[in-house]
Design a protein around this motif. Structure first.
Motif, PDB file in Angstrom:
ATOM      1  N   VAL A 118     -21.756 -32.256  12.230  1.00 51.19           N
ATOM      2  CA  VAL A 118     -21.508 -32.137  10.791  1.00 51.19           C
ATOM      3  C   VAL A 118     -20.716 -30.868  10.531  1.00 51.19           C
ATOM      4  O   VAL A 118     -20.749 -29.932  11.325  1.00 51.19           O
ATOM      5  N   LYS A 119     -20.001 -30.846   9.415  1.00 49.96           N
ATOM      6  CA  LYS A 119     -19.152 -29.707   9.077  1.00 49.96           C
ATOM      7  C   LYS A 119     -19.793 -28.776   8.052  1.00 49.96           C
ATOM      8  O   LYS A 119     -19.370 -27.635   7.912  1.00 49.96           O
ATOM      9  N   ARG A 120     -20.796 -29.277   7.326  1.00 46.95           N
ATOM     10  CA  ARG A 120     -21.444 -28.500   6.271  1.00 46.95           C
ATOM     11  C   ARG A 120     -22.942 -28.774   6.311  1.00 46.95           C
ATOM     12  O   ARG A 120     -23.366 -29.893   6.611  1.00 46.95           O
ATOM     13  N   LEU A 121     -23.725 -27.756   5.989  1.00 49.04           N
ATOM     14  CA  LEU A 121     -25.178 -27.895   5.962  1.00 49.04           C
ATOM     15  C   LEU A 121     -25.722 -27.435   4.612  1.00 49.04           C
ATOM     16  O   LEU A 121     -25.429 -26.314   4.184  1.00 49.04           O
ATOM     17  N   PRO A 122     -26.522 -28.257   3.950  1.00 43.35           N
ATOM     18  CA  PRO A 122     -27.230 -27.755   2.776  1.00 43.35           C
ATOM     19  C   PRO A 122     -28.226 -26.682   3.211  1.00 43.35           C
ATOM     20  O   PRO A 122     -28.893 -26.831   4.241  1.00 43.35           O
ATOM     21  N   VAL A 123     -28.304 -25.615   2.450  1.00 45.99           N
ATOM     22  CA  VAL A 123     -29.253 -24.542   2.736  1.00 45.99           C
ATOM     23  C   VAL A 123     -30.429 -24.716   1.768  1.00 45.99           C
ATOM     24  O   VAL A 123     -30.239 -24.730   0.550  1.00 45.99           O
ATOM     25  N   VAL A 124     -31.628 -24.887   2.333  1.00 47.86           N
ATOM     26  CA  VAL A 124     -32.785 -25.198   1.493  1.00 47.86           C
ATOM     27  C   VAL A 124     -33.927 -24.226   1.751  1.00 47.86           C
ATOM     28  O   VAL A 124     -34.033 -23.630   2.829  1.00 47.86           O
TER      29      VAL A 124
END
Length: 217
Positions: A118-124
């Protein structure tokens, strides 16, 4: 070492462009085009991430647009054909989302992106609520640190801790992110340690170690 390592929170983008589960296909495409992103987190409630919809998810509609599949192929690609026939985020998204915490090291985020492709990760946070988004380009921001800033950190956190007695005999020069260590020290076993720790400083591109054992050691 006393310097705080860089984490995802230091480089992530806090302004998040996201969609809701009932967002339509065309609205998703329009948001991606407007904000120049390749994937969007899908949020429900008060910002909890339930999935991610990407260009790859959307392109399945085009892939199967005029293609007739046999029964076996339909069964083998059930998820893909289901997405191809969907028109809202809840059915198009990939779930559960691949996410990362704000306190995670940059190396962890990079490995996660590589292994999960993946190129982007949600930060949670711990409740799964969105805090930001980190992308590949965000992870590269550390390489924009000024050379003198890198040199100061290495002098303070590497040389100062490993060689308190001979620190004045150790030279640290940084050019375009490449560190050069020169001089002589009293303990040769610490030379590879110094090289390793200097290389681990966020933003360092490479290390050239010219440290030697002092003749009067």
């Amino acid at each position: 070492m006393t310097s705080r390592p860089f984490t995802v929170a230091d480089v992530m983008t806090k302004k998040v462009i996201a969609v809701r589960p009932d967002t339509s296909f065309k609205e998703i495409v329009a948001a991606m085009e407007r904000w120049k992103v390749t994937a969007l987190p899908v949020l429900e409630g008060e910002g909890r991430v339930v999935g991610v919809v990407s260009e790859a998810d959307l392109l399945l509609k085009e892939e199967f647009h005029d293609q007739r599949l046999g029964m076996l192929e339909q069964l083998r690609r059930r998820d893909a054909t289901a997405k191809a026939g969907s028109d809202r985020a809840a059915d198009l998204m990939s779930a559960p989302a691949v996410t990362v915490g704000p306190g995670a090291p940059l190396s962890h985020a990079a490995r996660l992106m590589a292994t999960r492709r993946v190129k982007r990760l949600p930060v949670v946070d711990r409740e799964g609520v969105i805090q930001g988004v980190v992308s590949r380009s965000d992870l590269l921001k550390v390489f924009l640190r000024p050379d003198e800033e890198l040199a100061d950190e290495i002098r303070r956190e590497v040389v100062g801790h490993l060689f308190p007695l001979s620190r004045d005999r150790v030279g640290v020069r940084v050019e375009a992110g490449v560190v050069t260590l020169t001089g002589d020290v009293r303990d040769s076993t610490l030379i590879p340690v110094a090289e390793r720790l200097a290389r681990a400083v966020e933003g360092v591109v490479d290390v050239r170690c010219g440290l030697t054992l002092a003749t009067d050691a």
